[in-house]
Design a protein around this motif. Structure first.
Motif, short mmCIF file in Angstrom:
data_model
loop_
_atom_site.label_atom_id
_atom_site.label_comp_id
_atom_site.label_asym_id
_atom_site.label_seq_id
_atom_site.Cartn_x
_atom_site.Cartn_y
_atom_site.Cartn_z
N ASP A 6 0.69 -1.15 -0.20
CA ASP A 6 0.09 -0.09 -0.03
C ASP A 6 1.00 1.24 -0.03
N LEU A 7 2.18 1.13 0.66
CA LEU A 7 2.73 2.45 0.61
C LEU A 7 3.63 2.58 -0.66
N ARG A 15 5.92 10.54 -3.74
CA ARG A 15 6.19 11.86 -3.94
C ARG A 15 7.31 12.44 -2.55
N TRP A 16 6.79 11.94 -1.32
CA TRP A 16 7.42 12.14 -0.25
C TRP A 16 9.00 11.76 -0.35
N VAL A 17 8.92 10.33 -0.70
CA VAL A 17 10.29 9.80 -0.64
C VAL A 17 11.28 10.35 -1.92
N TRP A 28 3.43 13.02 7.10
CA TRP A 28 4.01 11.71 7.23
C TRP A 28 4.37 11.43 8.46
N GLU A 29 5.09 12.57 9.04
CA GLU A 29 5.34 12.48 10.57
C GLU A 29 4.07 12.11 11.46
N GLU A 47 13.71 2.37 1.35
CA GLU A 47 14.59 1.98 0.62
C GLU A 47 14.64 1.07 -0.82
N ILE A 48 13.08 0.50 -0.74
CA ILE A 48 12.87 -0.13 -1.98
C ILE A 48 12.87 1.15 -3.13
#
Length: 341
Positions: A6-7, A15-17, A28-29, A47-48
């Motif tokens: 889901d993430l 977009r955040w990553v 996200w915090e 990481e992925i």
């Protein structure tokens, strides 16, 4: 892998990553603060998305169709194919290849999870910092919370609260007795947690008293509050002038009207007794003045005292009581000796 699917598929998460900014970081915090059990999933998904890149070449529509047909169609023996040209992968059937791919993905997930497990313990992404304000017997304290709400703490009480209210709920923890004037914020409910009760409000004034781990009370002066019994799950709504009293031993709650002057007295410097038994008077004097009262002789079973004192010294109160109730007293620093005939 299903727990992070889901993430990885969430466009806002991607977009955040890839391109973080202050607004995304704050969102996200807050999300992680509400879902702390997903921290490992978030780290693995990041990481992925950031590091697991596979080389590929641009392919046209015909190339894609050819690959798809090759994967889905039955395997036909190749004409005149020399046996020596087929390696181990070529001798494995289609189901075997699928199984091998699944095993690889499973092992990859396990390895990444174990690799990043220490990171969760040593460097959490969200760490809430708490402040605790406390009072000793004989002390009282008045202060403001980060949201502007005002708190009065009675003697022998403590309140823990975050350095800043960044989550969707303004959550504090109370031990003892406290009076709250909550700043109204419809988008961020205010919650007070005690041993047995959880009180939720938007903007109001109320008094909470947990004189012991088994007895608790919530008295509402203005606004409305919702109260949850943490052990039984029962819920109650109070209106102004109502007080809920909860007995954790009997698992019983009772809602009744209360004396407004009596509830507000301690924060206004008033010590009020109304037909109060000796044990309660003794306990209240000890907490109010920070002394230890030692009793000798037999206290009459019918002993009751009524009186109101405003900012009075302990000796003034003892003089008044001794004349009415017939006992002698002696004050020695923080110890008071009361003797009955």
């Amino acid at each position: 892998m299903p727990q992070i699917k889901d993430l990885i598929e969430d466009l806002e998460f991607i977009r955040w990553v890839k391109n973080p900014d202050d607004k995304l970081n704050q969102y996200w915090e807050h999300w992680l603060s509400a879902n702390p059990e997903r921290l490992a999933d978030v780290q693995l998904a990041k990481e992925i998305l950031l590091n697991l890149k596979f080389p590929s070449k641009a392919s046209g529509e015909n190339d894609q169709k050819e690959v798809l047909n090759r994967l889905l169609s039955p395997q036909l023996p190749a004409a005149k194919e020399p046996k020596t040209s087929r390696g181990l992968w070529g001798r494995i059937g289609q189901m075997g290849k699928v199984a091998a791919i699944l095993i690889f993905l499973f092992l990859l997930t396990v390895l990444l999870h174990d690799f990043y497990k220490p990171l969760k313990e040593e460097n959490p992404m969200v760490a809430i910092q708490w402040i605790t304000k406390s009072t000793l017997p004989g002390e009282k304290l008045n202060f403001r919370l980060p949201d502007g709400s005002v708190v009065w703490l009675n003697s022998g009480s403590s309140l823990s609260f975050p350095v800043s209210f960044d989550s969707s709920v303004r959550h504090v923890k109370l031990q003892g007795e406290g009076f709250f004037e909550v700043k109204e914020d419809a988008n961020h409910p205010f919650q007070v947690q005690t041993t047995n009760l959880l009180t939720t409000v938007l903007g109001t004034s109320f008094n909470i008293n947990e004189s012991s781990t088994s007895l608790s009370s919530v008295a509402l002066l203005t606004g409305k509050v919702a109260i949850d019994e943490l052990e039984t799950g029962k819920e109650y709504i109070l209106s102004p002038g109502q007080q809920l009293e909860y007995d954790a031993i009997q698992k019983n709650s009772e809602i009744q009207n209360f004396d407004m002057e009596l509830i507000e007295s301690w924060r206004k410097g008033l010590l009020i007794f109304r037909q109060t038994p000796f044990d309660q008077v003794k306990s209240q004097l000890e907490m109010w003045y920070g002394v230890k009262i030692v009793v000798s002789g037999k206290v009459p079973a019918t002993w009751r005292f009524t009186g109101k004192f405003e900012q009075q010294m302990l000796e003034t109160i003892l003089i008044s009581m001794s004349h009415i109730e017939g006992f002698k007293y002696q004050i020695n620093d923080k110890e008071v000796r009361i003797s009955f005939p």
